[in-house]
Scaffold this active site. Structure first.
Site, PDB file in Angstrom:
ATOM      1  N   SER A 145      42.822  31.287  47.006  1.00 62.17           N
ATOM      2  CA  SER A 145      42.094  30.239  46.295  1.00 62.17           C
ATOM      3  C   SER A 145      42.349  28.905  46.981  1.00 62.17           C
ATOM      4  O   SER A 145      43.381  28.725  47.644  1.00 62.17           O
ATOM      5  CB  SER A 145      42.569  30.161  44.841  1.00 62.17           C
ATOM      6  OG  SER A 145      42.082  28.997  44.198  1.00 62.17           O
ATOM      7  N   TYR A 158      48.977  29.803  38.699  1.00 63.21           N
ATOM      8  CA  TYR A 158      47.874  30.303  39.519  1.00 63.21           C
ATOM      9  C   TYR A 158      48.063  29.919  40.981  1.00 63.21           C
ATOM     10  O   TYR A 158      47.934  30.762  41.884  1.00 63.21           O
ATOM     11  CB  TYR A 158      46.563  29.730  38.978  1.00 63.21           C
ATOM     12  CG  TYR A 158      45.325  30.168  39.713  1.00 63.21           C
ATOM     13  CD1 TYR A 158      44.883  31.484  39.645  1.00 63.21           C
ATOM     14  CD2 TYR A 158      44.570  29.256  40.452  1.00 63.21           C
ATOM     15  CE1 TYR A 158      43.734  31.886  40.301  1.00 63.21           C
ATOM     16  CE2 TYR A 158      43.425  29.644  41.116  1.00 63.21           C
ATOM     17  CZ  TYR A 158      43.008  30.967  41.039  1.00 63.21           C
ATOM     18  OH  TYR A 158      41.872  31.357  41.701  1.00 63.21           O
TER      19      TYR A 158
END
Length: 268
Positions: A145, A158
């Site tokens: 990401s 995350y």
């Protein structure tokens, strides 16, 4: 049609929705011999594999897979290898987002996200490596990401899971490239998928098709880093080259998210 994907056997996890489904569709449209679709949601997996098999009979092969379970990932990888005697691509794509204030993060959440986002990729990568080393070729593509490239407020869990994927993938590229293996790490910013839930996708978001088109352009070049959209590439550049400018943006984001959580209970 690119010869790089033609007649290849691939594995895609998280294949029944979002970027994973887009990857599966694009592989098939580019002439892949078979795509083994791993996903934990049986209803979605059945529906999408049946739909794809109408256009590409027998080439979309569903296998219910929870990537937090090593034995299930191994089963998926080895089924693909057994199909035609070779394993050309593994897309370790399954994962989920997590944007929460620190006080809401439990150790159980930490473990769940690391098991899903990071260990799921580890299982797929390290199950495929022995096969690819023996055959002398293969391309492993791991979905990280933009949040793994730059530190974003309210996304510590995350970001940690995704930055671990990036570093692991880079290390393996240097170690195994002389044996015919290629590695790529996908670092998306905002893509219009179910990751946003009921919230409106941000204005800079792009469609899954746009994202996957770009991914495949870069895979043909055997690019290690695949970063998109443009706003994510800019943030990455600022973080590495103009840290003070990045700090301003990150602190503004933190202030906005802090206020949104205070007034609306969500980060948007």
């Amino acid at each position: 049609m690119s010869e790089y994907f033609e007649n290849k056997v691939a594995v895609v996890t998280g294949a029944a929705s979002g970027i994973g489904l887009g990857l599966t569709e694009h592989l098939l449209s580019r002439g892949a011999k078979a795509v083994f679709m791993g996903d934990v949601k049986e209803e979605n997996l059945t529906r999408e594999s049946e739909r794809l098999n109408q256009a590409y009979p027998g080439k979309a092969i569903p296998l219910l897979t929870d990537v937090t379970k090593l034995e299930q990932v191994e089963k998926l990888i080895h089924a693909a290898k057994a199909f035609d005697g070779h394993l050309d691509f593994v897309f370790n794509n399954a994962g989920m987002g997590m944007t929460l204030p620190t006080e809401q993060i439990t150790f159980e959440i930490w473990k769940f996200i690391m098991d899903l986002n990071f260990m799921g990729v580890v299982y797929g990568t390290y199950s495929a490596i022995p096969i690819m080393r023996k055959q002398g070729f293969g391309h492993i593509v791991n979905t990280a990401s933009g949040a793994g490239l730059v530190p974003l407020p309210y996304q510590a869990v995350y970001a940690a899971s995704k930055s671990a994927i990036i570093t692991m993938t880079e290390s393996l590229q240097y170690e195994l490239e002389t044996e015919g293996l290629n590695f790529s790490v996908i670092c998306p910013g905002n893509v219009r998928t179910a990751i946003f839930g009921d919230m409106a996708p941000p204005p800079d978001s792009i469609s899954v098709d746009e994202a996957v088109d770009y991914i495949f352009q870069e895979l043909e070049k055997k690019s290690l880093f695949i970063i998109f959209p443009g706003t994510t590439r800019i943030l990455d550049m600022l973080y590495r080259e103009r840290r003070s400018a990045f700090d301003v943006i990150a602190r503004q984001m933190a202030a906005e998210r802090r206020e949104n959580y205070r007034t609306k209970g969500t980060y948007q």
